[in-house]
Structures are given as C-alpha cells and as structure tokens.
Design a protein around this motif. Sequence first.
Motif, PDB file in Angstrom:
ATOM      1  N   ILE A 575       0.839  -1.207   0.000  1.00  0.00           N
ATOM      2  CA  ILE A 575       0.000   0.000   0.000  1.00  0.00           C
ATOM      3  C   ILE A 575       0.867   1.249   0.000  1.00  0.00           C
ATOM      4  O   ILE A 575       0.623   2.209  -0.731  1.00  0.00           O
ATOM      5  N   SER A 576       1.922   1.240   0.830  1.00  0.00           N
ATOM      6  CA  SER A 576       2.839   2.389   0.895  1.00  0.00           C
ATOM      7  C   SER A 576       3.518   2.620  -0.448  1.00  0.00           C
ATOM      8  O   SER A 576       3.602   3.755  -0.934  1.00  0.00           O
ATOM      9  N   ASP A 577       4.005   1.537  -1.082  1.00  0.00           N
ATOM     10  CA  ASP A 577       4.681   1.652  -2.383  1.00  0.00           C
ATOM     11  C   ASP A 577       3.738   2.187  -3.455  1.00  0.00           C
ATOM     12  O   ASP A 577       4.129   3.020  -4.295  1.00  0.00           O
ATOM     13  N   LEU A 578       2.491   1.695  -3.447  1.00  0.00           N
ATOM     14  CA  LEU A 578       1.515   2.153  -4.441  1.00  0.00           C
ATOM     15  C   LEU A 578       1.185   3.636  -4.257  1.00  0.00           C
ATOM     16  O   LEU A 578       1.033   4.377  -5.235  1.00  0.00           O
ATOM     17  N   ILE A 580       3.156   5.923  -2.985  1.00  0.00           N
ATOM     18  CA  ILE A 580       4.321   6.696  -3.442  1.00  0.00           C
ATOM     19  C   ILE A 580       4.328   6.780  -4.965  1.00  0.00           C
ATOM     20  O   ILE A 580       4.553   7.854  -5.549  1.00  0.00           O
ATOM     21  N   GLU A 581       4.060   5.646  -5.630  1.00  0.00           N
ATOM     22  CA  GLU A 581       4.034   5.629  -7.092  1.00  0.00           C
ATOM     23  C   GLU A 581       2.930   6.542  -7.631  1.00  0.00           C
ATOM     24  O   GLU A 581       3.148   7.297  -8.579  1.00  0.00           O
ATOM     25  N   LYS A 582       1.758   6.482  -6.992  1.00  0.00           N
ATOM     26  CA  LYS A 582       0.639   7.324  -7.434  1.00  0.00           C
ATOM     27  C   LYS A 582       0.976   8.809  -7.287  1.00  0.00           C
ATOM     28  O   LYS A 582       0.717   9.616  -8.187  1.00  0.00           O
ATOM     29  N   SER A 583       1.559   9.173  -6.147  1.00  0.00           N
ATOM     30  CA  SER A 583       1.933  10.570  -5.903  1.00  0.00           C
ATOM     31  C   SER A 583       2.957  11.056  -6.934  1.00  0.00           C
ATOM     32  O   SER A 583       2.861  12.175  -7.446  1.00  0.00           O
ATOM     33  N   LYS A 584       3.935  10.182  -7.269  1.00  0.00           N
ATOM     34  CA  LYS A 584       4.959  10.540  -8.246  1.00  0.00           C
ATOM     35  C   LYS A 584       4.337  10.777  -9.617  1.00  0.00           C
ATOM     36  O   LYS A 584       4.665  11.755 -10.312  1.00  0.00           O
ATOM     37  N   LEU A 585       3.424   9.883 -10.017  1.00  0.00           N
ATOM     38  CA  LEU A 585       2.776  10.021 -11.325  1.00  0.00           C
ATOM     39  C   LEU A 585       1.914  11.281 -11.378  1.00  0.00           C
ATOM     40  O   LEU A 585       1.895  11.986 -12.401  1.00  0.00           O
ATOM     41  N   GLU A 586       1.209  11.576 -10.281  1.00  0.00           N
ATOM     42  CA  GLU A 586       0.361  12.784 -10.244  1.00  0.00           C
ATOM     43  C   GLU A 586       1.207  14.042 -10.362  1.00  0.00           C
ATOM     44  O   GLU A 586       0.813  14.999 -11.026  1.00  0.00           O
ATOM     45  N   ASN A 587       2.382  14.052  -9.722  1.00  0.00           N
ATOM     46  CA  ASN A 587       3.280  15.207  -9.836  1.00  0.00           C
ATOM     47  C   ASN A 587       3.779  15.371 -11.268  1.00  0.00           C
ATOM     48  O   ASN A 587       3.891  16.489 -11.785  1.00  0.00           O
ATOM     49  N   GLU A 588       4.086  14.250 -11.939  1.00  0.00           N
ATOM     50  CA  GLU A 588       4.556  14.307 -13.324  1.00  0.00           C
ATOM     51  C   GLU A 588       3.457  14.794 -14.269  1.00  0.00           C
ATOM     52  O   GLU A 588       3.733  15.439 -15.274  1.00  0.00           O
ATOM     53  N   LEU A 589       2.195  14.493 -13.923  1.00  0.00           N
ATOM     54  CA  LEU A 589       1.079  14.962 -14.758  1.00  0.00           C
ATOM     55  C   LEU A 589       0.957  16.487 -14.750  1.00  0.00           C
ATOM     56  O   LEU A 589       0.380  17.069 -15.662  1.00  0.00           O
ATOM     57  N   CYS A 590       1.474  17.121 -13.701  1.00  0.00           N
ATOM     58  CA  CYS A 590       1.398  18.582 -13.588  1.00  0.00           C
ATOM     59  C   CYS A 590       2.404  19.287 -14.505  1.00  0.00           C
ATOM     60  O   CYS A 590       2.362  20.506 -14.656  1.00  0.00           O
ATOM     61  N   ASP A 591       3.330  18.522 -15.090  1.00  0.00           N
ATOM     62  CA  ASP A 591       4.343  19.096 -15.976  1.00  0.00           C
ATOM     63  C   ASP A 591       3.697  19.494 -17.293  1.00  0.00           C
ATOM     64  O   ASP A 591       3.131  18.665 -18.013  1.00  0.00           O
ATOM     65  N   GLY A 607      -5.280   5.107 -12.598  1.00  0.00           N
ATOM     66  CA  GLY A 607      -6.550   4.413 -12.431  1.00  0.00           C
ATOM     67  C   GLY A 607      -6.357   3.002 -11.910  1.00  0.00           C
ATOM     68  O   GLY A 607      -7.091   2.546 -11.022  1.00  0.00           O
ATOM     69  N   GLU A 608      -5.336   2.304 -12.455  1.00  0.00           N
ATOM     70  CA  GLU A 608      -5.044   0.941 -11.996  1.00  0.00           C
ATOM     71  C   GLU A 608      -4.618   0.941 -10.529  1.00  0.00           C
ATOM     72  O   GLU A 608      -5.033   0.087  -9.738  1.00  0.00           O
ATOM     73  N   ILE A 609      -3.760   1.921 -10.164  1.00  0.00           N
ATOM     74  CA  ILE A 609      -3.270   2.007  -8.780  1.00  0.00           C
ATOM     75  C   ILE A 609      -4.422   2.275  -7.820  1.00  0.00           C
ATOM     76  O   ILE A 609      -4.509   1.678  -6.745  1.00  0.00           O
ATOM     77  N   THR A 615      -8.711  -2.275  -3.210  1.00  0.00           N
ATOM     78  CA  THR A 615      -8.794  -3.705  -2.894  1.00  0.00           C
ATOM     79  C   THR A 615      -7.887  -4.074  -1.728  1.00  0.00           C
ATOM     80  O   THR A 615      -8.290  -4.772  -0.788  1.00  0.00           O
ATOM     81  N   LYS A 616      -6.635  -3.575  -1.776  1.00  0.00           N
ATOM     82  CA  LYS A 616      -5.663  -3.935  -0.743  1.00  0.00           C
ATOM     83  C   LYS A 616      -6.020  -3.312   0.606  1.00  0.00           C
ATOM     84  O   LYS A 616      -5.806  -3.915   1.660  1.00  0.00           O
TER      85      LYS A 616
END
Length: 627
Positions: A575-578, A580-591, A607-609, A615-616
């Motif tokens: 859950i923690s890893d997901l 972090i990954e979601k936050s990173k992708l959201e920050n990249e979307l702001c570029d 969306g997948e995350i 679920t998790k």
Amino acid sequence: MHYLSAEGLTKSYGITPLFNNISFHINEGDKIALIARNGVGKSTLLKILTGNETCDEGKLWIHKDVTVALFEQDPHFEEEKTVLENVLHDAHPVIQVIREYEEAMETEDAYAITDALQKMDESNAWDFEAKIKQIFAKLNVSNFNQKVNSLSGGQRKRVALAKTLVDIGFEHKHTLLMMDEPTNHLDVEMIEWLEHYLNQEKVTLLLVTHDRYFLDAVCDEIWELERSQMYVYKGDYENYMEKKAARIESEQASIDKAKNEYRKELEWMRKQPKARTTKSKSRQDNFYEVEAKAKQKIVDNQLQLEAKMSRLGGKVVELKKIYKSYGEKNIIKGFDYTFSKGERIGVIGKNGMGKSTLLNIIQQIEPADTGKINIGETVVFGNFSQQGLEIKDNLRVIEYVKSFAESFPLAKGGSLSAAQFLELFLFPPEKQFTYLSSLSGGEKKRLQLLTILFRNPNFLILDEPTNDLDLPTLAVLENFLTDYQGCILIVSHDRYFMDRLVDHLFVFEGEGLIRDFPGNYTQYRIQQKIEEQNKKVTSPTKIEAPVQNDEESSTSKKKIGFKEKREFELLEKEISDLEIEKSKLENELCDSNISYETLSMHSKRIGEISSLLETKEMRWLELSESM
C-alpha cells in the motif's frame, strides 16, 4: 505556466480595509484553499480576480491564454430558460464544435468533414455526452426541462456546479477555476465524488471552503486572510493549524517586546521640552512605529465556555413506532428510539430522504402520520434550522441579541453580557452596532447560532449548521459543543465536524428505513466499504457455512495463521509503495511539457493504482480486525 499575479492589492468598504497591500501568484496546477472569517473579503477577492469588482489600489495580471471561471455562492442564470439550456448554452465551445460537425456531415463536403473531425478529436467531443451524463447523475440533476426560476436553493447550487464542471471539463484553453463554497447543499456522496473529480481533472484551483476533509483531499496550499493581511501555508489543514499557532506565538512575543520598548520611548517623549528643536526626528518616527506595533491585538478565536443549561430530567424524548410518508414515498417507517442524557447523534443520508422531517417531528413542529412522541417536562429545544434569521432591518446586532436576554449565565457562576457573548462568537465591538441587513450570509448564520445558544437549551437540534460558516467560527462552535452537557442531534454533510462531535449515527437508507450505527462518519464509511467489498468477492453460488456459536466464532477469529500475518505485513508495504508511485505520477502529470503518450500512460496507471489500493486497503482492514 504562470497564470496570475497580484501586487499590492487593497480593498476597503468604509474605514477598515478588507485586505491591504497583499501580493500573490498562481501557477498552473496549483490547488489553493482560501480561508478567513466571514465578512473579511474572501468573496470580494474572488470577484476582483474575475474582473467583477475593482480593487482600490494594486496591480493584477492574468495570462492572455488563461480563462478564469468562478463558481459563486449565489449563481446567476438566465431565469426563464430551462436547466438544460443554461448548462448546455450556445456559447459552449464543444457544442459549437458538435454543430459544425453536424453541418459538415449534411453538406457532405470532404474538406469540411475532415476539419470538423479534427476539431471533434481535439476537443474530446466524442466523450461529451457520456461525461455530461456522469456529472448530471452524480449531482442528482434530473429536472432538465424545468425553468431555473422555479428551482429550490439547493437545486440551483447543484445546477450551477454542473454547469461549471461541464464548462471547464471541455475548455481548450488553460482554466483557473475559482469556487466559493462548492460543497454547500451537496450530500456526502456528492462531496466525495467532487473530490475525486477535481483530483482527476488537470485543473488549477482557488477554493473557498469550510469542509476540512474536502480541503485536505483537493488542496495542497492554504491562504489565510487575517487582519487585512494574507498568510501562505504549504501543506494540509493540520499543518496550517500548527504553523499558524507558531506564527501567533511569534507575533505575540514581538508585540510584548514592542510594549516594553514603547514604555521606555513614551517616557523619553514626555521628558522632551515642547520648545526643544534638537529632538531626534528619527527617534520620534520610530516611537510612532513602536506604538502602533505595541497596540496590536491578536484575537484568540478559541472558545472556553460552559453554559448553565436547564437541567435534563430522567425522561428526555421517546419515539414509538413513528411513520411518515408523503404520498407513496415512505420517509420514516416504524422508527423507535429513546434518547438518553448527553447523547450526541449524527443524522446522515442522501438529500430528500427525510432528515429534516425527523428533526421537525421530534420537536412536534410537524406531525407524524402514526406513532407516539413523548417529551420530558424539562426538555428545552434549541433549533438551528436551514431557514435562517428573521431579519429586522431596523435592528442592530447587539439590540437583536438583547431582545432574547441581557446576559448569559455560566455553569460555574457569574454571567456574560450580550456584548461579551457576541465577542466570543467573533463579533467585535464595532461590528455589534451594525444593522442586521448589512451582515454577510455567513455572519447571519453565526448570529442565528449565537441567539440559539444564548437561550441555554438542553437539547440542541442542528440542521446543517456548518453551511456558510467560516473555519474560525466552526472552531468556536466545535469547542463549545465538545463540552456541552445536553443532548445533540446534528444533520451535517461536514464529515470532519461529525467525526469530532458524534458518538453514533442515524443513517437514512431509503424506503423509510433508519439504521442506528455505533460510530462516527469515518467509521461508517469504512464499514460501508468493507460491506461493498464483501459483496463483490461473494461467489454467485451461495454455500451455507456451518453454524458456529459465539464462543467458537470468537475463537476462530483470534486464531489467525502465519500466512495471514505475513500477508498483513506485505500489504502495509505494498500500500505504501503504491501510494508513493501514485503521488509521483500525479506530480509528473502537472508538468506542462508532458507528451500525450506519457499523459495517457500515466492516467491509465493512476486508475489501476487507485483500484489496487481500494482492494488492498479493504483486505488490510479485514485482516486488522482479526489480529
């Protein structure tokens, strides 16, 4: 991309400025919450930024490619037109593109059709109908052919919100969206959907809200207007509270230091002969600066107040087999409940299910169809309704409060005068002599609440008390209610407010059914998600499990195996890893330089995350209950 800059903005109505010499910037992707007490200029600032009002001094610059959209507390419509005509208006860019496409198809001109197809692709017009249907459905907008001038206040707000979201959702240009209390008149499910929508959309946002969970979910920066100045805080509401407390402590220390210096300088000024011309000019100027700082006051908005309420007897309120319906619609069906001293109950459910009706039946304002209502002799109701104050234009605030009582008795003896009580509820002396007709909407709500509490009720019934109240006033109200010894029944869509104050919930589930849930709103939502998840994983073929007695069930629940323990540990890391990954992708979307391919990939992965996290988290909750 730089959207907006303001330098030295000043605006006054009368002697005291709403804000004085404030400067700020907004960049693409910023999501900012603007908070302040009612009547200090939040709505005025938004109107200045949209060009609907002018500032007294200062400069405002908005990028030429930026469209500024404002969702107001009092939305404006073409009143004689229908809901659909107002939302899907002729000036809407996608409607124009769709009409061009339809006209091109009728002409059968290959060049016109190619050009129209390209515009349809660029504006995502193919998804237009599906997206509009989603917005209408989630905001419960279904009266498409009804004229706007016949809608209720709540319906008008939802239609205005739908119109705003449709406009920005298909706008080609960069959009700065400003929203003034968008969650008022929305039920909790609508608010949660709006949180998700604003997070999914790539929108730059300046938001005025009193909903702290909504603020935390949507915004990552807070601006506060206080004492004519603007203070900026990065992070969530909790961080804002910590940083503000530290700032006030620092300012108070600075004021205390100035007071000491002021006493010394005042003595020096008094000793100077009037005719003396060699007095230091710079020291005189410094004296007046020190004097101004030493006489500053920092208002502490925390309320410590114990009301001397009427004593509650052993019998409070009993409801027996209450039924209520309107036509064929069941509102309450066979509801039984006996209230006890000191109970704190929240009432939740979708709009129109009968929450306010239940409150009225309890107070005997409205009769039940059948059933008995027994009210204890010592019960004194305090009713905060959605109707608001009965405004008397010729009365001042202090006169209005004194018409109920001259003073407010305290539990430990003594009393507060009407003026002192007004100050506790953020009406300073100069505001107490304002006419009722001059108060803002939020100030009228605050005064309504104050006059109800001023009468010392022992059974408070609060129907949407947080609508139009600012965050400082909410803090005052929450602090008062936390120590309140009487019964409290609250209808509210403010989840933070409910979580802090209630012990259990009356949940309106539809068809007249009311469920008594033992817990606050967040606990209810967790339980609801677990139940939904269990329904998803249940096999279509129902297999009857062997019946266990309570003792066996309790034993089996405690005996969790090694495999489940290991799964529980791994889930926490996953859950923690997901996240972090979601936050990173959201920050990249702001570029702003991100390519279309990368944008599509990132959006799909987010969306997948989100699905995996849901679920998790549900599985983690199930295992945690067995640990």
